[in-house]
Design a protein around this motif. Structure first.
Motif, PDB file in Angstrom:
ATOM      1  N   GLY A  25     -11.760  -7.138   3.285  1.00 18.78           N
ATOM      2  CA  GLY A  25     -10.409  -6.594   3.287  1.00 18.78           C
ATOM      3  C   GLY A  25     -10.398  -5.103   2.997  1.00 18.78           C
ATOM      4  O   GLY A  25     -11.379  -4.393   3.238  1.00 18.78           O
ATOM      5  N   MET A  26      -9.273  -4.651   2.471  1.00 15.06           N
ATOM      6  CA  MET A  26      -9.007  -3.231   2.287  1.00 15.06           C
ATOM      7  C   MET A  26     -10.061  -2.519   1.449  1.00 15.06           C
ATOM      8  O   MET A  26     -10.557  -1.451   1.827  1.00 15.06           O
ATOM      9  CB  MET A  26      -7.628  -3.077   1.632  1.00 15.06           C
ATOM     10  N   MET A  27     -10.439  -3.105   0.316  1.00 13.03           N
ATOM     11  CA  MET A  27     -11.376  -2.421  -0.570  1.00 13.03           C
ATOM     12  C   MET A  27     -12.776  -2.360   0.039  1.00 13.03           C
ATOM     13  O   MET A  27     -13.471  -1.357  -0.085  1.00 13.03           O
ATOM     14  CB  MET A  27     -11.410  -3.094  -1.940  1.00 13.03           C
ATOM     15  N   TYR A  30     -12.770   0.343   2.684  1.00 16.30           N
ATOM     16  CA  TYR A  30     -12.825   1.665   2.061  1.00 16.30           C
ATOM     17  C   TYR A  30     -14.240   1.951   1.563  1.00 16.30           C
ATOM     18  O   TYR A  30     -14.771   3.048   1.772  1.00 16.30           O
ATOM     19  CB  TYR A  30     -11.823   1.716   0.904  1.00 16.30           C
ATOM     20  N   GLN A  55      -3.840   7.848  -9.385  1.00 14.18           N
ATOM     21  CA  GLN A  55      -4.501   6.595  -9.774  1.00 14.18           C
ATOM     22  C   GLN A  55      -4.601   6.426 -11.277  1.00 14.18           C
ATOM     23  O   GLN A  55      -4.730   5.306 -11.763  1.00 14.18           O
ATOM     24  CB  GLN A  55      -5.901   6.541  -9.146  1.00 14.18           C
ATOM     25  N   ALA A  61      -6.877   0.006  -5.831  1.00 17.38           N
ATOM     26  CA  ALA A  61      -6.291  -0.817  -4.769  1.00 17.38           C
ATOM     27  C   ALA A  61      -4.809  -0.502  -4.600  1.00 17.38           C
ATOM     28  O   ALA A  61      -4.293  -0.466  -3.476  1.00 17.38           O
ATOM     29  CB  ALA A  61      -6.494  -2.299  -5.074  1.00 17.38           C
ATOM     30  N   THR A  62      -4.114  -0.261  -5.703  1.00 18.33           N
ATOM     31  CA  THR A  62      -2.695   0.097  -5.629  1.00 18.33           C
ATOM     32  C   THR A  62      -2.512   1.386  -4.849  1.00 18.33           C
ATOM     33  O   THR A  62      -1.640   1.497  -3.974  1.00 18.33           O
ATOM     34  CB  THR A  62      -2.114   0.250  -7.047  1.00 18.33           C
ATOM     35  N   LEU A  64      -4.621   2.759  -2.700  1.00 18.94           N
ATOM     36  CA  LEU A  64      -5.054   2.597  -1.313  1.00 18.94           C
ATOM     37  C   LEU A  64      -3.969   1.924  -0.470  1.00 18.94           C
ATOM     38  O   LEU A  64      -3.729   2.316   0.679  1.00 18.94           O
ATOM     39  CB  LEU A  64      -6.350   1.781  -1.279  1.00 18.94           C
ATOM     40  N   ARG A  65      -3.302   0.931  -1.056  1.00 19.75           N
ATOM     41  CA  ARG A  65      -2.209   0.267  -0.333  1.00 19.75           C
ATOM     42  C   ARG A  65      -1.074   1.243  -0.030  1.00 19.75           C
ATOM     43  O   ARG A  65      -0.417   1.140   1.012  1.00 19.75           O
ATOM     44  CB  ARG A  65      -1.672  -0.913  -1.142  1.00 19.75           C
ATOM     45  N   LYS A  66      -0.846   2.160  -0.929  1.00 17.03           N
ATOM     46  CA  LYS A  66       0.263   3.099  -0.785  1.00 17.03           C
ATOM     47  C   LYS A  66      -0.142   4.397  -0.071  1.00 17.03           C
ATOM     48  O   LYS A  66       0.707   5.261   0.176  1.00 17.03           O
ATOM     49  CB  LYS A  66       0.834   3.431  -2.178  1.00 17.03           C
ATOM     50  N   ARG A  67      -1.401   4.542   0.275  1.00 18.01           N
ATOM     51  CA  ARG A  67      -1.883   5.804   0.835  1.00 18.01           C
ATOM     52  C   ARG A  67      -1.155   6.222   2.105  1.00 18.01           C
ATOM     53  O   ARG A  67      -0.826   7.417   2.247  1.00 18.01           O
ATOM     54  CB  ARG A  67      -3.393   5.752   1.067  1.00 18.01           C
ATOM     55  N   ARG A  98       7.757   3.237  -1.978  1.00 21.33           N
ATOM     56  CA  ARG A  98       6.487   3.071  -1.273  1.00 21.33           C
ATOM     57  C   ARG A  98       5.340   3.805  -1.965  1.00 21.33           C
ATOM     58  O   ARG A  98       4.177   3.552  -1.661  1.00 21.33           O
ATOM     59  CB  ARG A  98       6.622   3.568   0.167  1.00 21.33           C
TER      60      ARG A  98
END
Length: 201
Positions: A25-27, A30, A55, A61-62, A64-67, A98
């Motif tokens: 997934g996302m992490m 990255y 951060q 992760a928070t 990165l989701r909002k990047r 957001r």
């Protein structure tokens, strides 16, 4: 592989990664494609400095989701654009769910944009950050061996504050150095070790 050190994980694709980048997934994306790799240009360095500041006290992760939203509202982290933000812009951002709605961090990003512009006559932010590259990099066998600060990150923090930057404590600057590849803190067993090209594996 059953004898991996603590913090190194054999993943479902047969590759060994640091534990925080192991889950699909996302992490993992990255970890595989961005973290620890040098970037080029003022905006890319200003973005990473800004997001590390946001951060503080939160999970990566928070952030990165909002990047994508961060990039939108801060105009791709163009320092000239951000430096012109007004109090009305701060209030607008505080209403935008957001992103991380922290007044001090938003105001620090504007201040840091202005400080970034002021550094251009001295070679710019990118050159300044890389001037704190140490003579050697950590070689962590386990996740517990990964430092959270270094003499260089403490010196960078102090130097940035002297230049007018905010939210740049030594832990934040060390995380920035990790993200940019200024140091390599992939655990030694990770397949990403040495991927930056800055340090031998």
């Amino acid at each position: 592989m059953t004898d991996l050190p603590d913090g190194a994980v054999l993943c479902d694709d047969g590759l060994v990664r640091t534990v925080w980048g192991a889950a699909p997934g996302m992490m993992r994306d990255y970890y595989d494609t961005e973290w620890g790799l040098p970037v080029s240009g003022e905006s890319a360095h200003f973005e990473r400095l800004s997001l590390e500041g946001f951060q503080a006290g939160l999970s990566w992760a928070t952030i990165l989701r909002k990047r994508p939203a961060f990039r939108e509202v801060f105009h791709g982290f163009d320092a000239d654009a951000v430096a012109r933000f007004t109090g009305a812009d701060v209030e607008r951002l505080l209403d935008d769910a957001r992103i991380v709605r922290n007044r001090a961090k938003i105001e620090a990003t504007i201040t840091n944009a202005q400080a970034t512009i002021a550094m251009r006559d001295e070679g710019g932010l990118e050159t300044f950050l890389w001037s704190f590259q140490p003579e050697d990099t950590p070689r962590p066998s386990t996740i517990a061996d990964v430092p959270t600060t270094s003499p260089e990150s403490k010196a960078l923090s102090k130097a940035l504050r002297k230049k007018g930057f905010r939210f740049v404590g030594p832990t934040t600057t060390y995380a920035l150095m990790e993200a940019l590849g200024i140091v390599d803190t992939h655990v030694m067993a990770s397949y990403r070790r040495g991927s930056s090209g800055v340090w031998p594996s």
